[in-house]
Design a protein around this motif. Structure first.
Motif, PDB file in Angstrom:
ATOM      1  N   GLY A  48       6.453  11.873   1.091  1.00 37.28           N
ATOM      2  CA  GLY A  48       5.278  11.171   0.572  1.00 37.28           C
ATOM      3  C   GLY A  48       4.181  11.058   1.610  1.00 37.28           C
ATOM      4  O   GLY A  48       2.998  11.274   1.314  1.00 37.28           O
ATOM      5  N   GLY A  49       4.572  10.732   2.842  1.00 38.36           N
ATOM      6  CA  GLY A  49       3.582  10.627   3.904  1.00 38.36           C
ATOM      7  C   GLY A  49       2.909  11.958   4.200  1.00 38.36           C
ATOM      8  O   GLY A  49       1.699  12.017   4.449  1.00 38.36           O
ATOM      9  N   GLU A  50       3.690  13.034   4.170  1.00 34.48           N
ATOM     10  CA  GLU A  50       3.117  14.365   4.408  1.00 34.48           C
ATOM     11  C   GLU A  50       2.167  14.746   3.275  1.00 34.48           C
ATOM     12  O   GLU A  50       1.095  15.327   3.521  1.00 34.48           O
ATOM     13  CB  GLU A  50       4.237  15.394   4.546  1.00 34.48           C
ATOM     14  CG  GLU A  50       5.000  15.291   5.859  1.00 34.48           C
ATOM     15  CD  GLU A  50       6.226  16.176   5.905  1.00 34.48           C
ATOM     16  OE1 GLU A  50       6.645  16.550   7.016  1.00 34.48           O
ATOM     17  OE2 GLU A  50       6.788  16.508   4.826  1.00 34.48           O
ATOM     18  N   ALA A  89     -11.319   6.163  -1.797  1.00 35.74           N
ATOM     19  CA  ALA A  89      -9.862   6.146  -1.706  1.00 35.74           C
ATOM     20  C   ALA A  89      -9.318   5.018  -2.584  1.00 35.74           C
ATOM     21  O   ALA A  89      -9.758   3.868  -2.463  1.00 35.74           O
ATOM     22  CB  ALA A  89      -9.416   5.954  -0.260  1.00 35.74           C
ATOM     23  N   ASP A  90      -8.387   5.355  -3.464  1.00 42.17           N
ATOM     24  CA  ASP A  90      -7.806   4.371  -4.384  1.00 42.17           C
ATOM     25  C   ASP A  90      -6.347   4.128  -4.003  1.00 42.17           C
ATOM     26  O   ASP A  90      -5.496   4.980  -4.234  1.00 42.17           O
ATOM     27  CB  ASP A  90      -7.913   4.876  -5.826  1.00 42.17           C
ATOM     28  CG  ASP A  90      -7.612   3.793  -6.850  1.00 42.17           C
ATOM     29  OD1 ASP A  90      -7.298   2.655  -6.444  1.00 42.17           O
ATOM     30  OD2 ASP A  90      -7.680   4.078  -8.059  1.00 42.17           O
ATOM     31  N   GLU A  91      -6.065   2.982  -3.382  1.00 48.64           N
ATOM     32  CA  GLU A  91      -4.720   2.611  -2.942  1.00 48.64           C
ATOM     33  C   GLU A  91      -4.050   3.753  -2.147  1.00 48.64           C
ATOM     34  O   GLU A  91      -2.961   4.217  -2.496  1.00 48.64           O
ATOM     35  CB  GLU A  91      -3.846   2.219  -4.142  1.00 48.64           C
ATOM     36  CG  GLU A  91      -4.309   0.984  -4.875  1.00 48.64           C
ATOM     37  CD  GLU A  91      -4.043  -0.311  -4.121  1.00 48.64           C
ATOM     38  OE1 GLU A  91      -3.529  -0.249  -2.985  1.00 48.64           O
ATOM     39  OE2 GLU A  91      -4.354  -1.384  -4.655  1.00 48.64           O
ATOM     40  N   PRO A  92      -4.683   4.231  -1.086  1.00 50.64           N
ATOM     41  CA  PRO A  92      -4.160   5.411  -0.375  1.00 50.64           C
ATOM     42  C   PRO A  92      -2.801   5.214   0.274  1.00 50.64           C
ATOM     43  O   PRO A  92      -2.131   6.190   0.599  1.00 50.64           O
ATOM     44  CB  PRO A  92      -5.238   5.694   0.679  1.00 50.64           C
ATOM     45  CG  PRO A  92      -5.910   4.371   0.897  1.00 50.64           C
ATOM     46  CD  PRO A  92      -5.903   3.708  -0.450  1.00 50.64           C
ATOM     47  N   THR A  93      -2.380   3.961   0.470  1.00 45.56           N
ATOM     48  CA  THR A  93      -1.057   3.717   1.066  1.00 45.56           C
ATOM     49  C   THR A  93      -0.088   3.102   0.057  1.00 45.56           C
ATOM     50  O   THR A  93       1.013   2.694   0.423  1.00 45.56           O
ATOM     51  CB  THR A  93      -1.184   2.780   2.293  1.00 45.56           C
ATOM     52  OG1 THR A  93      -1.738   1.517   1.878  1.00 45.56           O
ATOM     53  CG2 THR A  93      -2.075   3.390   3.355  1.00 45.56           C
ATOM     54  N   GLY A  94      -0.481   3.069  -1.212  1.00 43.93           N
ATOM     55  CA  GLY A  94       0.304   2.365  -2.218  1.00 43.93           C
ATOM     56  C   GLY A  94       1.691   2.921  -2.453  1.00 43.93           C
ATOM     57  O   GLY A  94       2.609   2.184  -2.814  1.00 43.93           O
ATOM     58  N   ASN A  95       1.886   4.223  -2.262  1.00 41.95           N
ATOM     59  CA  ASN A  95       3.186   4.851  -2.499  1.00 41.95           C
ATOM     60  C   ASN A  95       3.958   5.127  -1.217  1.00 41.95           C
ATOM     61  O   ASN A  95       4.925   5.887  -1.236  1.00 41.95           O
ATOM     62  CB  ASN A  95       3.009   6.170  -3.271  1.00 41.95           C
ATOM     63  CG  ASN A  95       2.833   5.937  -4.761  1.00 41.95           C
ATOM     64  OD1 ASN A  95       3.253   4.914  -5.294  1.00 41.95           O
ATOM     65  ND2 ASN A  95       2.208   6.884  -5.432  1.00 41.95           N
ATOM     66  N   ASP A 103       5.852   3.845   2.577  1.00 35.92           N
ATOM     67  CA  ASP A 103       6.478   2.728   3.273  1.00 35.92           C
ATOM     68  C   ASP A 103       5.535   2.223   4.363  1.00 35.92           C
ATOM     69  O   ASP A 103       4.529   2.856   4.681  1.00 35.92           O
ATOM     70  CB  ASP A 103       7.830   3.145   3.862  1.00 35.92           C
ATOM     71  CG  ASP A 103       7.698   4.255   4.907  1.00 35.92           C
ATOM     72  OD1 ASP A 103       7.134   3.999   5.991  1.00 35.92           O
ATOM     73  OD2 ASP A 103       8.143   5.387   4.641  1.00 35.92           O
ATOM     74  N   HIS A 104       5.865   1.072   4.932  1.00 35.93           N
ATOM     75  CA  HIS A 104       4.939   0.406   5.855  1.00 35.93           C
ATOM     76  C   HIS A 104       4.576   1.285   7.057  1.00 35.93           C
ATOM     77  O   HIS A 104       3.400   1.419   7.411  1.00 35.93           O
ATOM     78  CB  HIS A 104       5.551  -0.908   6.351  1.00 35.93           C
ATOM     79  CG  HIS A 104       4.680  -1.643   7.327  1.00 35.93           C
ATOM     80  ND1 HIS A 104       3.545  -2.336   6.940  1.00 35.93           N
ATOM     81  CD2 HIS A 104       4.756  -1.760   8.686  1.00 35.93           C
ATOM     82  CE1 HIS A 104       2.974  -2.850   8.010  1.00 35.93           C
ATOM     83  NE2 HIS A 104       3.675  -2.526   9.082  1.00 35.93           N
ATOM     84  N   ALA A 105       5.582   1.892   7.685  1.00 34.58           N
ATOM     85  CA  ALA A 105       5.332   2.691   8.893  1.00 34.58           C
ATOM     86  C   ALA A 105       4.479   3.915   8.578  1.00 34.58           C
ATOM     87  O   ALA A 105       3.523   4.228   9.295  1.00 34.58           O
ATOM     88  CB  ALA A 105       6.653   3.113   9.532  1.00 34.58           C
ATOM     89  N   THR A 106       4.814   4.602   7.482  1.00 29.63           N
ATOM     90  CA  THR A 106       4.042   5.792   7.095  1.00 29.63           C
ATOM     91  C   THR A 106       2.638   5.393   6.677  1.00 29.63           C
ATOM     92  O   THR A 106       1.655   6.065   7.007  1.00 29.63           O
ATOM     93  CB  THR A 106       4.744   6.525   5.941  1.00 29.63           C
ATOM     94  OG1 THR A 106       6.094   6.810   6.324  1.00 29.63           O
ATOM     95  CG2 THR A 106       4.038   7.815   5.610  1.00 29.63           C
ATOM     96  N   GLU A 110      -4.370   4.866  10.141  1.00 35.37           N
ATOM     97  CA  GLU A 110      -4.939   5.261  11.433  1.00 35.37           C
ATOM     98  C   GLU A 110      -5.656   6.600  11.310  1.00 35.37           C
ATOM     99  O   GLU A 110      -6.769   6.781  11.832  1.00 35.37           O
ATOM    100  CB  GLU A 110      -3.821   5.345  12.475  1.00 35.37           C
ATOM    101  CG  GLU A 110      -4.290   5.247  13.903  1.00 35.37           C
ATOM    102  CD  GLU A 110      -4.975   3.931  14.215  1.00 35.37           C
ATOM    103  OE1 GLU A 110      -6.063   3.986  14.820  1.00 35.37           O
ATOM    104  OE2 GLU A 110      -4.452   2.866  13.834  1.00 35.37           O
ATOM    105  N   LEU A 111      -5.021   7.531  10.634  1.00 38.42           N
ATOM    106  CA  LEU A 111      -5.581   8.870  10.479  1.00 38.42           C
ATOM    107  C   LEU A 111      -6.872   8.842   9.666  1.00 38.42           C
ATOM    108  O   LEU A 111      -7.870   9.473  10.027  1.00 38.42           O
ATOM    109  CB  LEU A 111      -4.541   9.758   9.794  1.00 38.42           C
ATOM    110  CG  LEU A 111      -4.799  11.246   9.735  1.00 38.42           C
ATOM    111  CD1 LEU A 111      -5.022  11.832  11.121  1.00 38.42           C
ATOM    112  CD2 LEU A 111      -3.622  11.935   9.074  1.00 38.42           C
ATOM    113  N   MET A 112      -6.867   8.088   8.575  1.00 40.52           N
ATOM    114  CA  MET A 112      -8.043   8.017   7.711  1.00 40.52           C
ATOM    115  C   MET A 112      -9.228   7.412   8.454  1.00 40.52           C
ATOM    116  O   MET A 112     -10.356   7.922   8.380  1.00 40.52           O
ATOM    117  CB  MET A 112      -7.712   7.193   6.469  1.00 40.52           C
ATOM    118  CG  MET A 112      -8.831   7.134   5.454  1.00 40.52           C
ATOM    119  SD  MET A 112      -8.244   6.564   3.836  1.00 40.52           S
ATOM    120  CE  MET A 112      -7.445   5.028   4.304  1.00 40.52           C
TER     121      MET A 112
END
Length: 201
Positions: A124-126, A145-151, A153-156, A162-164
């Motif tokens: 998922g992170g990749e 961006a719409d909920e870009p980290t929603g799917n 885990d916390h670390a990913t 950070e990347l965004m």
């Protein structure tokens, strides 16, 4: 009426988080800002252009010229590998150096070694990093961006945040994102909170 009396401006290069509880109108507002939805009344000016003075094709062309998108569900094409997914917007725009630029964009998100893998063979992170590479490869003036980290885990999710933001700073891209992620919202330059379709201070 989902949104009422919402009025604000975003400066070039600024990062803005739209926050609020579920059902507050966040994703609706993002869709209106990008011209994906049409309001019953009101206007949105993107780079000085009233986007709702344009027809649907005109809005699509403007988005192609100015905007990039990152979604919670990644929206990668499963039949294409990572490199081909990133090349796609460049090829649609007729860029002659699509492959070279896509390879550089994947390198920026640390995925050169995974460029020939299809989405189903990526974590998922990749997949979200491929989506970021695709969004930034056209060097958009603005990124939605719409909920870009929603799917994720916390670390990913933290890595993707950070990347965004790093790409946002490096390219001077205006960033507007919807998020429930308190950490992500706190990293943005400004927050806009919605409650029941209205902006609250």
């Amino acid at each position: 009426m989902i949104l009422r009396d919402v009025s604000f401006a975003v400066a070039p290069g600024e990062s803005l988080a739209i926050v609020g509880s579920s059902g507050s109108g966040k994703s609706t507002l993002l869709g209106l800002l990008a011209g994906l939805d049409v309001p019953t009344r009101g206007s949105v000016s993107l780079n000085g252009i009233d986007i709702f003075a344009l027809d649907e094709d005109g809005r699509a062309r403007l988005r192609g010229e100015l905007a990039g998108f990152v979604f919670q569900s990644f929206q990668l094409l499963p039949a294409l590998n990572a490199l081909e997914n990133v090349m796609l917007p460049l090829e649609l725009a007729g860029a002659k150096d699509a492959r070279q630029r896509a390879e550089h964009s994947l390198a920026q998100v640390g995925l050169s070694a995974r460029s020939l893998h299809r989405p189903q063979h990526l974590s998922g992170g990749e997949q979200q990093r491929v989506a970021l590479a695709r969004a930034f490869v056209t060097r958009p003036r603005i990124l939605f961006a719409d909920e870009p980290t929603g799917n994720l885990d916390h670390a990913t999710g933290a890595q993707v945040i950070e990347l965004m933001l790093e790409l946002n700073r490096a390219q001077g891209t205006t960033l507007i994102l919807v998020t429930h992620d308190v950490a992500l919202a706190g990293r943005c330059g400004r927050q806009l909170r919605l409650e029941a379709g209205s902006v609250v201070q």
